[in-house]
Design an enzyme around this catalytic site. Structure first.
Site, short mmCIF file in Angstrom:
data_model
loop_
_atom_site.label_atom_id
_atom_site.label_comp_id
_atom_site.label_asym_id
_atom_site.label_seq_id
_atom_site.Cartn_x
_atom_site.Cartn_y
_atom_site.Cartn_z
N ARG A 1 -5.57 0.54 -17.86
CA ARG A 1 -5.36 -0.91 -17.23
C ARG A 1 -6.80 -1.02 -16.44
NH1 ARG A 1 0.55 0.48 -17.26
NH2 ARG A 1 1.89 -1.01 -18.39
N HIS B 1 0.84 -1.08 -0.11
CA HIS B 1 0.04 -0.27 -0.09
C HIS B 1 0.83 1.24 0.06
CE1 HIS B 1 -3.84 -1.50 0.19
NE2 HIS B 1 -3.78 -2.05 1.37
N GLU C 1 1.51 -8.95 -27.73
CA GLU C 1 2.59 -8.98 -26.72
C GLU C 1 2.75 -10.67 -26.55
OE1 GLU C 1 1.03 -7.69 -22.96
OE2 GLU C 1 -1.10 -8.33 -23.47
N ARG D 1 9.64 -10.93 -16.21
CA ARG D 1 9.74 -9.48 -16.15
C ARG D 1 9.89 -9.26 -14.52
NH1 ARG D 1 4.12 -7.23 -18.38
NH2 ARG D 1 4.21 -5.70 -16.89
N ASN E 1 6.46 -5.23 -22.83
CA ASN E 1 6.84 -5.70 -21.62
C ASN E 1 6.53 -7.14 -21.62
OD1 ASN E 1 7.07 -3.11 -20.67
ND2 ASN E 1 5.10 -2.75 -19.60
N ARG F 1 -8.33 -1.10 -21.92
CA ARG F 1 -7.84 -2.56 -21.79
C ARG F 1 -8.85 -3.28 -21.33
NH1 ARG F 1 -2.07 -4.32 -20.33
NH2 ARG F 1 -2.79 -4.28 -18.39
C1 PEP Z 1 3.06 -4.78 -21.84
O1 PEP Z 1 2.84 -5.63 -21.53
O2 PEP Z 1 3.97 -4.30 -22.57
C2 PEP Z 1 2.07 -3.82 -21.24
C3 PEP Z 1 1.86 -2.61 -21.74
O3 PEP Z 1 0.97 -3.95 -20.31
P1 PEP Z 1 1.35 -4.67 -18.81
O4 PEP Z 1 2.71 -3.94 -18.66
O5 PEP Z 1 0.24 -4.23 -18.19
O6 PEP Z 1 1.44 -6.13 -19.31
MG MG Z 2 1.09 -6.75 -21.04
#
Ligand code: PEP
Ligand code: MG
Length: 595
Positions: free
Chosen positions: A307, A200, A442, A476, A465, A344
């Site tokens: 998001r 938090h 992605e 990641r 990402n 999204r």
């Molecule tokens: C990504 O995967 O690059 C992305 C923009 O979404 P997130 O980081 O929420 O997975």
């Molecule tokens: Mg993503």
């Protein structure tokens, strides 16, 4: 004298930087609000009275929480009041209260001890949970326990309201109710022994823009209230008892940061156009409604990625209803201007937030997640789609589907969207009849199918990402393989090129919305690969705009083309850094310094 010399020795501590920025100030060490709990053994005859005393404390705690919640709602808005909502639910939970009452009776315990023992047991269960987010929710239990113990024992915690100006809050783990009471005007920084990226404290610090470092283990025992402390939220460094040279160094850094903000604001109106005349669109990624202000502050071209799953993480119980979602999406639609918002659909499950009732998965990043999960939970998906389509009557909204790996998924989602549109039409409910539907590219398979996907999608959002994670098989979030997470890996660059070319060929828009879009050197490569639309956290926009305004598109194309001919991530990195370094002074030195 020796002790004094020892006391003023500078100490540098490394933790997890969770909100960037430099803060200097006097430490304000927050006491452990739970205090020490004394154990007493009560005679049988006193147990009824002790249970009644506990029940009274619960009543009092509920009143306190309700009052704080109202105050927070008016000061910080609904988004933050949800934390106290969770506390209220816990205090109203019969089984939680019964366990404590039983403990009092079975162990002849005083109420303080019973609260401590029962909550310790619950905390041990939470500590075992693999999911970071849920594990962090253990701090809500701790918070409620501390409140009850304080009421029962009549002790006070050191109140954050007593904070002096320029204070750096130092705490073991700032409990949620304290974290949301942070006052941006008086708190310069926050440092804690415990906590992680999803705690938090971190979430609130980031949304308030307060530099913060967590996970320092023993910071509370290294500094006392009133002593000088420096927080570098970018690098995760905290300096206790800084030497005069260090103080000077960081004061200058802080000064530069402030000056940078002034320059950023001055540059707000400048267009993002390369010196040779190519325009790049800069959009914002947001998670919370309150970030809309930042959208305007940095003059973003709408929201390139909303998001929506954050609505779930903020909800008190389960998923938000259609109307709750509609209200949020409507505000987004009405306040984001002509460029609108790309919403999204829920990227839940897997290594993200888990929905209640789903068992842990052995390999969650590759599990039942995002669009797959929504097609599995069609009712949840339909509810979200109804809310989005209704809100789209009030402004420009688009839908993007996360983690699509097959055309079947895209087609299935599109046909559900068409059906929901039909239903709304039949019901006579206002909505957008013709919403654009995009694909988050992605997953490597989506890259390979980009040409086919581009024929059936209205636009692409390139999520670098996840794409990097899946292409390189590098988690990641795993620090053991951090070094291998290489955005400039030649394989990744080739994949990006493929997707950009597919979008160009089908004449559909493409936005890069992963972290690469916010990194100056990566932006140059992306531009060179043909990307002209970037979406990033709003505060990154000024820097990226400087990159765009400094680097010719022709040069960027040359850099990208040569990078593509190299063979290893290290080679590409070295080459790109050396090329982009030519522009650094122009990009990083604010105009007012060079004047
Ligand atoms: C990504 O995967 O690059 C992305 C923009 O979404 P997130 O980081 O929420 O997975
Ligand atoms: Mg993503």
């Amino acid at each position: 004298m020796a002790t004094l010399a020892h006391q003023v020795q500078e100490q540098r501590l490394e933790g997890i930087g969770v909100c960037h920025g430099i803060a200097l100030g006097a430490a304000f060490v927050v006491d452990d609000p739970g205090g020490r709990v004394v154990r007493a053994r009560l005679p049988e005859a006193e147990l009824d009275a002790e249970v009644a005393r506990f029940q009274q404390a619960v009543q009092q705690a509920q009143q306190q929480v309700q009052q704080s919640r109202e105050r927070l709602r008016s000061v910080l808005g609904e988004e933050h009041a949800y934390i106290l909502e969770a506390h209220l639910l816990m205090l109203q939970d019969r089984s939680f209260n019964r366990q404590i009452e039983q403990f009092i009776r079975q162990n002849h315990a005083n109420a303080e001890w019973a609260v401590r023992a029962v909550t310790n047991h619950l905390l041990a269960i939470y500590a075992e949970i693999a999911d970071d987010y849920l594990r962090e929710r253990g701090s809500d239990i701790e918070d409620v326990a501390h409140r009850l113990i304080r009421i029962l024992s009549g002790t006070q915690s050191r109140d954050l309201n007593l904070l002096a100006q320029d204070a750096i809050v130092v705490a073991d783990d700032l409990l949620p109710s304290a974290a949301i009471e942070l006052d941006k005007n008086r708190v310069r920084g926050v440092v804690t022994n415990a906590g992680g990226w999803a705690s938090h404290t971190s979430i609130i610090a980031r949304s308030l823009g307060i530099p913060a470092v967590v996970g320092l283990h023993d910071i509370t025992s290294r500094v006392r209230t009133g002593e000088t402390i420096i927080v570098d939220g970018g690098s995760g460094t905290v300096i206790v008892h800084p030497s005069p040279e260090t103080l000077l160094f960081y004061s200058e850094q802080r000064g530069r940061e402030l000056q940078q903000v002034v320059c950023d604001l001055e540059e707000r109106e400048l267009p993002a156009i390369t010196p040779d005349g190519y325009e790049i669109t800069l959009r914002a990624n947001i998670e919370l409604l309150e970030e809309i202000d930042a959208l305007h502050q940095y003059n973003a071209a709408g929201i390139g990625l909303y998001r929506s799953e954050f609505l779930y993480s903020m909800a008190v119980a389960g998923l938000p209803t259609e109307d709750e979602q509609y209200e949020v999406y409507r505000v987004l639609a009405e306040t984001s201007g002509d460029e609108g918002v790309v919403i999204r659909t829920f990227d839940l499950g897997g290594d993200r937030l888990k929905l209640e009732g789903f068992k842990p998965e052995r390999n969650p990043a590759l599990g039942l997640r995002a669009t797959r999960l929504m097609l599995n939970l069609e009712q949840v998906f339909r509810t979200q789609l109804r809310a989005i389509l209704r809100a789209a009557a009030h402004g420009k909204l688009k839908i993007v589907l996360p983690l699509v790996s097959t055309l079947d998924e895209l087609r299935a989602a599109k046909s559900i969207i068409a059906e929901v549109e039909r239903q709304l039409r039949d019901e006579g409910v206002g909505h957008d009849e013709d919403i654009e539907i995009g694909v988050m590219v992605e997953v490597p398979a989506a890259v390979m199918l980009a040409e086919l996907m581009a024929r059936e999608a209205d636009f692409f959002s390139l999520g670098t990402n996840d794409l990097i994670q899946f292409m390189l098989a590098v988690d990641r979030t795993n620090e053991n393989v951090n070094d291998l997470f290489a955005p400039l890996h030649p394989g990744v660059l080739k994949a990006i090129k493929l997707v950009v070319e597919a979008a160009h060929k089908a004449q559909i828009p493409l936005t890069v919305c992963g972290e690469m879009a916010a990194h100056p050197a990566h932006v140059v490569v992306l531009m060179g690969l043909g990307v002209t639309d970037l979406s990033m956290r709003p505060s990154a926009i000024p820097l990226v705009k400087r990159v765009v305004r400094a680097v010719d598109m022709t040069a960027a194309r040359g850099i990208a083309a040569h990078a593509l001919s190299l063979t290893t991530p290290a080679e590409v990195n070295k080459y790109v850094q050396s090329q982009v370094a030519r522009y650094w002074s122009q990009i990083f030195v604010a105009p007012s310094y060079s004047r």
